[in-house]
Design a protein around this motif. Structure first.
Motif, mmCIF file in Angstrom:
data_model
loop_
_atom_site.group_PDB
_atom_site.id
_atom_site.type_symbol
_atom_site.label_atom_id
_atom_site.label_comp_id
_atom_site.label_asym_id
_atom_site.label_seq_id
_atom_site.Cartn_x
_atom_site.Cartn_y
_atom_site.Cartn_z
ATOM 1 N N UNK A 189 -3.912 -11.946 0.260
ATOM 2 C CA UNK A 189 -2.976 -12.993 -0.138
ATOM 3 C C UNK A 189 -2.899 -13.984 1.024
ATOM 4 N N UNK A 190 -1.712 -14.404 1.383
ATOM 5 C CA UNK A 190 -1.548 -15.252 2.567
ATOM 6 C C UNK A 190 -2.043 -14.476 3.792
ATOM 7 N N UNK A 191 -1.804 -13.174 3.784
ATOM 8 C CA UNK A 191 -2.299 -12.267 4.817
ATOM 9 C C UNK A 191 -3.287 -11.299 4.197
ATOM 10 N N UNK A 192 -3.996 -10.556 5.031
ATOM 11 C CA UNK A 192 -5.002 -9.624 4.514
ATOM 12 C C UNK A 192 -4.380 -8.398 3.857
ATOM 13 N N UNK A 193 -5.178 -7.734 3.023
ATOM 14 C CA UNK A 193 -4.769 -6.457 2.452
ATOM 15 C C UNK A 193 -4.515 -5.481 3.595
ATOM 16 N N UNK A 194 -3.493 -4.666 3.458
ATOM 17 C CA UNK A 194 -3.186 -3.660 4.474
ATOM 18 C C UNK A 194 -3.630 -2.262 4.037
ATOM 19 N N UNK A 195 -4.444 -2.198 2.993
ATOM 20 C CA UNK A 195 -4.979 -0.912 2.536
ATOM 21 C C UNK A 195 -5.821 -0.304 3.656
ATOM 22 N N UNK A 196 -5.494 0.910 4.031
ATOM 23 C CA UNK A 196 -6.271 1.612 5.046
ATOM 24 C C UNK A 196 -6.234 0.976 6.419
ATOM 25 N N UNK A 234 8.536 2.589 12.441
ATOM 26 C CA UNK A 234 7.929 3.904 12.218
ATOM 27 C C UNK A 234 7.871 4.221 10.721
ATOM 28 N N UNK A 235 8.919 3.889 9.994
ATOM 29 C CA UNK A 235 8.944 4.121 8.550
ATOM 30 C C UNK A 235 7.863 3.291 7.855
ATOM 31 N N UNK A 236 7.729 2.041 8.237
ATOM 32 C CA UNK A 236 6.720 1.170 7.632
ATOM 33 C C UNK A 236 5.318 1.728 7.870
ATOM 34 N N UNK A 237 5.049 2.184 9.067
ATOM 35 C CA UNK A 237 3.728 2.753 9.384
ATOM 36 C C UNK A 237 3.489 4.006 8.553
ATOM 37 N N UNK A 238 4.506 4.852 8.395
ATOM 38 C CA UNK A 238 4.371 6.050 7.554
ATOM 39 C C UNK A 238 3.992 5.654 6.125
ATOM 40 N N UNK A 239 4.595 4.598 5.624
ATOM 41 C CA UNK A 239 4.256 4.109 4.285
ATOM 42 C C UNK A 239 2.828 3.558 4.243
ATOM 43 N N UNK A 240 2.444 2.754 5.228
ATOM 44 C CA UNK A 240 1.116 2.150 5.236
ATOM 45 C C UNK A 240 0.003 3.190 5.324
ATOM 46 N N UNK A 241 0.291 4.337 5.908
ATOM 47 C CA UNK A 241 -0.717 5.383 6.000
ATOM 48 C C UNK A 241 -1.078 5.945 4.629
ATOM 49 N N UNK A 242 -0.134 5.909 3.704
ATOM 50 C CA UNK A 242 -0.373 6.428 2.356
ATOM 51 C C UNK A 242 0.562 5.737 1.379
ATOM 52 N N UNK A 243 0.218 4.507 0.990
ATOM 53 C CA UNK A 243 1.142 3.696 0.180
ATOM 54 C C UNK A 243 1.191 4.026 -1.307
ATOM 55 N N UNK A 274 -0.433 -7.070 0.525
ATOM 56 C CA UNK A 274 -0.403 -5.986 -0.455
ATOM 57 C C UNK A 274 -1.145 -4.804 0.149
ATOM 58 N N UNK A 275 -1.012 -3.663 -0.489
ATOM 59 C CA UNK A 275 -1.727 -2.472 -0.024
ATOM 60 C C UNK A 275 -2.893 -2.140 -0.950
#
Length: 145
Positions: A70-77, A135-144, A63-64
């Motif tokens: 969750x199963x993996x770590x938060x990807x916030x920031x 690249x799209x996923x990274x753009x989203x992760x930068x500001x979800x 999640x962000x």
């Protein structure tokens, strides 16, 4: 007429080339951002809206939301953080000790094939072969938001 050694030379050279290309050199260095597909992250412009759709396949494990693992770590920031540093998540030793800082370019490389970049990571995702989707996923992760 060539002697036996001269006749075998091309075959030996070809075998040597094959051996040299199949040697496993291990994971790329923490500051190495080369991708297997040869695409340079800086050659693309990511679209956060498309990245949000790509992230849908990540939601099973991530999640962000800050502080929510969750199963993996938060990807916030995640951009700018060191690997293995999200509080409360139990990382593999390989991830904790990789020395990686998640720059956009390093994430781009990692998302192509996580096991290549951090062998023995707990992340079982095979990767995103489509460079634009990465690249799209990274753009989203930068500001979800």
């Amino acid at each position: 007429m060539p002697n036996a050694n001269e006749a075998d030379a091309p075959t030996a050279a070809a075998e040597s080339d094959v051996a040299a290309t199949s040697v496993d050199t291990g994971p790329p260095a923490a500051d190495d951002i080369s991708t297997k597909d040869g695409v340079d992250y800086n050659s693309l412009t990511g679209d956060p809206g498309s990245g949000k759709m790509v992230f849908a396949q990540c939601r099973t494990c991530h999640v962000t939301d800050p502080g929510v693992n969750k199963i993996g770590p938060s990807l916030a920031g995640i951009v700018g953080h060191h690997s293995g540093s999200v509080a409360g998540y139990n990382y593999s030793e390989a991830n904790k000790n990789s020395g990686i800082t998640w720059t956009e370019a390093k994430l781009f490389q990692y998302l192509e094939n996580p096991q290549r970049v951090i062998p023995k990571t707990k992340m079982i995702f095979a990767g995103l072969p489509d460079a634009q989707k990465r690249a799209d996923l990274i753009a989203y992760l930068k500001n979800p938001s």
